[in-house]
Design a protein around this motif. Structure first.
Motif, PDB file in Angstrom:
ATOM      1  N   ALA A 116      48.042  60.488  -9.026  1.00  0.00           N
ATOM      2  CA  ALA A 116      48.546  59.911  -7.781  1.00  0.00           C
ATOM      3  C   ALA A 116      48.275  60.819  -6.590  1.00  0.00           C
ATOM      4  CB  ALA A 116      50.043  59.617  -7.899  1.00  0.00           C
ATOM      5  N   THR A 117      48.236  62.131  -6.812  1.00  0.00           N
ATOM      6  CA  THR A 117      47.976  63.085  -5.728  1.00  0.00           C
ATOM      7  C   THR A 117      47.155  64.250  -6.270  1.00  0.00           C
ATOM      8  OG1 THR A 117      49.898  64.509  -6.136  1.00  0.00           O
ATOM      9  CG2 THR A 117      50.243  62.572  -4.702  1.00  0.00           C
ATOM     10  N   GLY A 118      46.515  64.961  -5.355  1.00  0.00           N
ATOM     11  CA  GLY A 118      45.791  66.173  -5.739  1.00  0.00           C
ATOM     12  C   GLY A 118      46.733  67.227  -6.301  1.00  0.00           C
ATOM     13  N   MET A 119      47.939  67.319  -5.753  1.00  0.00           N
ATOM     14  CA  MET A 119      48.902  68.300  -6.241  1.00  0.00           C
ATOM     15  C   MET A 119      49.362  67.961  -7.664  1.00  0.00           C
ATOM     16  SD  MET A 119      49.012  70.712  -4.093  1.00  0.00           S
ATOM     17  CE  MET A 119      50.305  71.615  -4.912  1.00  0.00           C
ATOM     18  N   ALA A 120      49.421  66.676  -8.014  1.00  0.00           N
ATOM     19  CA  ALA A 120      49.764  66.294  -9.393  1.00  0.00           C
ATOM     20  C   ALA A 120      48.660  66.756 -10.339  1.00  0.00           C
ATOM     21  CB  ALA A 120      49.974  64.791  -9.496  1.00  0.00           C
ATOM     22  N   ALA A 121      47.418  66.624  -9.911  1.00  0.00           N
ATOM     23  CA  ALA A 121      46.300  67.103 -10.733  1.00  0.00           C
ATOM     24  C   ALA A 121      46.368  68.618 -10.885  1.00  0.00           C
ATOM     25  CB  ALA A 121      44.971  66.694 -10.093  1.00  0.00           C
ATOM     26  N   GLU A 122      46.676  69.292  -9.793  1.00  0.00           N
ATOM     27  CA  GLU A 122      46.782  70.747  -9.817  1.00  0.00           C
ATOM     28  C   GLU A 122      47.897  71.202 -10.757  1.00  0.00           C
ATOM     29  OE1 GLU A 122      48.042  74.034  -6.537  1.00  0.00           O
ATOM     30  OE2 GLU A 122      46.459  72.617  -5.987  1.00  0.00           O
ATOM     31  N   ALA A 123      49.055  70.587 -10.652  1.00  0.00           N
ATOM     32  CA  ALA A 123      50.180  70.961 -11.509  1.00  0.00           C
ATOM     33  C   ALA A 123      49.846  70.728 -12.982  1.00  0.00           C
ATOM     34  CB  ALA A 123      51.431  70.184 -11.110  1.00  0.00           C
ATOM     35  N   THR A 124      49.126  69.661 -13.263  1.00  0.00           N
ATOM     36  CA  THR A 124      48.735  69.376 -14.641  1.00  0.00           C
ATOM     37  C   THR A 124      47.773  70.440 -15.159  1.00  0.00           C
ATOM     38  OG1 THR A 124      49.089  67.017 -14.313  1.00  0.00           O
ATOM     39  CG2 THR A 124      47.665  67.657 -16.149  1.00  0.00           C
ATOM     40  N   ALA A 125      46.827  70.853 -14.330  1.00  0.00           N
ATOM     41  CA  ALA A 125      45.883  71.894 -14.741  1.00  0.00           C
ATOM     42  C   ALA A 125      46.613  73.209 -15.012  1.00  0.00           C
ATOM     43  CB  ALA A 125      44.807  72.091 -13.681  1.00  0.00           C
ATOM     44  N   VAL A 126      47.535  73.566 -14.153  1.00  0.00           N
ATOM     45  CA  VAL A 126      48.264  74.827 -14.322  1.00  0.00           C
ATOM     46  C   VAL A 126      49.198  74.756 -15.529  1.00  0.00           C
ATOM     47  CG1 VAL A 126      49.864  76.462 -13.219  1.00  0.00           C
ATOM     48  CG2 VAL A 126      48.017  75.421 -11.884  1.00  0.00           C
ATOM     49  N   ALA A 127      49.611  73.549 -15.912  1.00  0.00           N
ATOM     50  CA  ALA A 127      50.486  73.394 -17.086  1.00  0.00           C
ATOM     51  C   ALA A 127      49.805  73.825 -18.382  1.00  0.00           C
ATOM     52  CB  ALA A 127      50.968  71.953 -17.189  1.00  0.00           C
ATOM     53  N   MET A 128      48.499  74.065 -18.349  1.00  0.00           N
ATOM     54  CA  MET A 128      47.802  74.578 -19.535  1.00  0.00           C
ATOM     55  C   MET A 128      48.205  76.023 -19.827  1.00  0.00           C
ATOM     56  SD  MET A 128      43.871  73.217 -19.203  1.00  0.00           S
ATOM     57  CE  MET A 128      43.510  74.210 -17.762  1.00  0.00           C
ATOM     58  N   PHE A 129      48.813  76.678 -18.841  1.00  0.00           N
ATOM     59  CA  PHE A 129      49.123  78.100 -18.972  1.00  0.00           C
ATOM     60  C   PHE A 129      50.618  78.293 -19.187  1.00  0.00           C
ATOM     61  CE2 PHE A 129      45.382  77.324 -16.412  1.00  0.00           C
ATOM     62  CZ  PHE A 129      44.437  77.918 -17.226  1.00  0.00           C
ATOM     63  N   SER A 130      50.983  79.442 -19.718  1.00  0.00           N
ATOM     64  CA  SER A 130      52.362  79.696 -20.132  1.00  0.00           C
ATOM     65  C   SER A 130      52.930  80.921 -19.445  1.00  0.00           C
ATOM     66  CB  SER A 130      52.410  79.933 -21.647  1.00  0.00           C
ATOM     67  OG  SER A 130      51.848  78.852 -22.340  1.00  0.00           O
ATOM     68  N   ALA A 131      54.238  81.060 -19.560  1.00  0.00           N
ATOM     69  CA  ALA A 131      54.906  82.260 -19.066  1.00  0.00           C
ATOM     70  C   ALA A 131      54.236  83.472 -19.693  1.00  0.00           C
ATOM     71  CB  ALA A 131      56.386  82.210 -19.414  1.00  0.00           C
ATOM     72  N   GLY A 132      53.978  84.468 -18.874  1.00  0.00           N
ATOM     73  CA  GLY A 132      53.302  85.678 -19.340  1.00  0.00           C
ATOM     74  C   GLY A 132      51.810  85.670 -19.098  1.00  0.00           C
ATOM     75  N   ASP A 133      51.240  84.498 -18.836  1.00  0.00           N
ATOM     76  CA  ASP A 133      49.810  84.430 -18.504  1.00  0.00           C
ATOM     77  C   ASP A 133      49.604  84.888 -17.060  1.00  0.00           C
ATOM     78  OD1 ASP A 133      49.215  83.423 -21.008  1.00  0.00           O
ATOM     79  OD2 ASP A 133      49.015  81.341 -20.328  1.00  0.00           O
ATOM     80  N   HIS A 134      48.447  85.440 -16.818  1.00  0.00           N
ATOM     81  CA  HIS A 134      48.075  85.902 -15.477  1.00  0.00           C
ATOM     82  C   HIS A 134      46.969  85.013 -14.948  1.00  0.00           C
ATOM     83  CE1 HIS A 134      45.573  88.722 -12.869  1.00  0.00           C
ATOM     84  NE2 HIS A 134      46.724  88.631 -12.217  1.00  0.00           N
ATOM     85  N   VAL A 135      47.091  84.595 -13.694  1.00  0.00           N
ATOM     86  CA  VAL A 135      46.046  83.810 -13.048  1.00  0.00           C
ATOM     87  C   VAL A 135      45.641  84.483 -11.751  1.00  0.00           C
ATOM     88  CG1 VAL A 135      46.812  81.646 -14.109  1.00  0.00           C
ATOM     89  CG2 VAL A 135      47.659  82.258 -11.846  1.00  0.00           C
ATOM     90  N   ILE A 136      44.356  84.386 -11.458  1.00  0.00           N
ATOM     91  CA  ILE A 136      43.810  84.937 -10.212  1.00  0.00           C
ATOM     92  C   ILE A 136      43.471  83.761  -9.314  1.00  0.00           C
ATOM     93  CG2 ILE A 136      41.916  86.246  -9.181  1.00  0.00           C
ATOM     94  CD1 ILE A 136      41.747  87.798 -11.878  1.00  0.00           C
ATOM     95  N   VAL A 137      43.986  83.818  -8.085  1.00  0.00           N
ATOM     96  CA  VAL A 137      43.827  82.726  -7.130  1.00  0.00           C
ATOM     97  C   VAL A 137      43.175  83.286  -5.876  1.00  0.00           C
ATOM     98  CG1 VAL A 137      45.068  80.980  -5.797  1.00  0.00           C
ATOM     99  CG2 VAL A 137      45.905  81.624  -8.063  1.00  0.00           C
ATOM    100  N   HIS A 138      42.197  82.550  -5.345  1.00  0.00           N
ATOM    101  CA  HIS A 138      41.582  82.994  -4.087  1.00  0.00           C
ATOM    102  C   HIS A 138      42.660  83.091  -3.013  1.00  0.00           C
ATOM    103  CE1 HIS A 138      38.563  83.849  -1.155  1.00  0.00           C
ATOM    104  NE2 HIS A 138      38.842  82.774  -0.447  1.00  0.00           N
ATOM    105  N   ASN A 139      42.560  84.076  -2.143  1.00  0.00           N
ATOM    106  CA  ASN A 139      43.621  84.328  -1.175  1.00  0.00           C
ATOM    107  C   ASN A 139      43.575  83.420   0.056  1.00  0.00           C
ATOM    108  OD1 ASN A 139      41.431  85.422   0.123  1.00  0.00           O
ATOM    109  ND2 ASN A 139      42.305  87.464   0.388  1.00  0.00           N
ATOM    110  N   ASP A 140      42.633  82.524   0.138  1.00  0.00           N
ATOM    111  CA  ASP A 140      42.600  81.533   1.223  1.00  0.00           C
ATOM    112  C   ASP A 140      42.422  80.166   0.578  1.00  0.00           C
ATOM    113  OD1 ASP A 140      42.323  80.172   3.692  1.00  0.00           O
ATOM    114  OD2 ASP A 140      40.148  80.399   3.602  1.00  0.00           O
ATOM    115  N   ILE A 141      43.537  79.473   0.354  1.00  0.00           N
ATOM    116  CA  ILE A 141      43.497  78.153  -0.261  1.00  0.00           C
ATOM    117  C   ILE A 141      44.405  77.209   0.517  1.00  0.00           C
ATOM    118  CG2 ILE A 141      42.903  78.921  -2.588  1.00  0.00           C
ATOM    119  CD1 ILE A 141      45.883  78.663  -3.326  1.00  0.00           C
ATOM    120  N   TYR A 142      44.267  75.945   0.216  1.00  0.00           N
ATOM    121  CA  TYR A 142      45.103  74.901   0.798  1.00  0.00           C
ATOM    122  C   TYR A 142      46.581  75.309   0.719  1.00  0.00           C
ATOM    123  CZ  TYR A 142      47.620  70.432   0.739  1.00  0.00           C
ATOM    124  OH  TYR A 142      48.517  69.419   0.956  1.00  0.00           O
ATOM    125  N   GLY A 143      47.325  75.087   1.801  1.00  0.00           N
ATOM    126  CA  GLY A 143      48.716  75.519   1.875  1.00  0.00           C
ATOM    127  C   GLY A 143      49.592  75.004   0.750  1.00  0.00           C
ATOM    128  N   GLY A 144      49.419  73.746   0.358  1.00  0.00           N
ATOM    129  CA  GLY A 144      50.202  73.202  -0.746  1.00  0.00           C
ATOM    130  C   GLY A 144      49.913  73.933  -2.049  1.00  0.00           C
TER     131      GLY A 144
END
Length: 194
Positions: free
Chosen positions: A72-100
Motif C-alpha cells: 500500500a505504501t513505500g514505507m510498508a515495503a521498507e518495513a517488510t524488508a527490514v523485518a528480515m532482520f532481528s534484534a542484535g543485527d547491524h545494518v548500515i544505512v546511507h546518511n542521506d535518505i528519505y526522511g521517512g
C-alpha cells in the motif's frame, strides 16, 4: 521487448476469461473456493488478486528481478524488508535518505534492537570500516532524497556480496527506466510508485 513495450505488456497476456488485451481491474474482495476449505489461487484481495499480481510481475520484469511485491505504501515495503532482520543485527544505512526512512531506522528499527549505523556510502573505505561481524544489510538510495547524492551501487554490492551482506536500494527517483540496481549487484530493490 523494449522497455516502453514492457511497461504496458510485462506481467500479463490477454485475459483468459474474455480476451481483454489489458489486465482487468478486479474490484472484488473475495473469490470462490474450489471446494470446502479449498481456496483457489486467490481467496481474499488483501492477500492477492489478479490485478495486483499483474502489477507485481510487471515491476519485477522491468527491474530484471525474479518476483515483485506490491504494498500500500513505500514505507510498508521498507518495513517488510527490514523485518528480515532481528534484534542484535547491524545494518548500515546511507546518511542521506528519505526522511521517512531515516525516521524508521532511527526510531522503529532501533526500538526493535537492530543496530543502525548511518554512513556516507559514497566513501567506500568508510563503508568497509563500518562493517561489523553482525552486519546483515546495507541500505542505499540513489539519487538520494533530499540532497541527490549519487552512489556507486556496483561498488557497494562488491563490498557486501562477498561478506554475505544483503543490499537494498530505494530506486524511487530513477525508476527502472533509468537504473536497474539488481543488474549492478544489489539484492533487493524497491520504489514508491507515487
Amino acid at each position: 521487448m523494449r522497455f516502453e513495450t514492457k511497461t504496458v505488456r510485462a506481467g500479463h497476456g490477454p485475459d483468459p476469461a474474455y480476451g481483454a488485451v489489458m489486465q482487468p481491474i478486479y474490484q472484488v474482495s473475495t473469490f470462490a473456493f474450489k471446494g470446502v476449505c479449498q481456496p483457489g489461487v486467490y481467496d481474499y484481495s488483501r492477500s492477492g488478486n489478479p490485478t495486483r499480481r499483474a502489477l507485481e510481475d510487471c515491476l519485477a520484469e522491468l527491474e530484471n528481478g525474479t518476483r515483485g511485491f506490491a504494498f500500500a505504501t513505500g514505507m510498508a515495503a521498507e518495513a517488510t524488508a527490514v523485518a528480515m532482520f532481528s534484534a542484535g543485527d547491524h545494518v548500515i544505512v546511507h546518511n542521506d535518505i528519505y526522511g521517512g526512512s531515516w525516521r524508521y531506522f532511527n526510531s522503529i528499527a532501533t526500538q526493535h534492537g537492530i543496530e543502525v549505523s548511518f554512513v556516507d556510502l559514497r566513501d567506500i573505505p568508510a563503508l568497509e570500516k563500518a562493517i561489523k561481524p553482525n552486519t546483515k544489510m546495507m541500505w542505499t538510495e540513489t539519487p538520494t532524497n533530499p540532497l541527490l547524492n549519487i552512489l556507486d551501487l556496483a561498488a557497494v554490492a562488491a563490498v557486501a556480496r562477498p561478506r554475505g551482506i544483503i543490499t537494498i536500494c530505494d530506486n524511487t527517483f530513477m525508476s527502472p527506466y533509468f537504473q536497474k540496481p539488481l543488474d549492478l549487484g544489489i539484492d533487493i530493490v524497491y520504489h514508491s510508485t507515487t
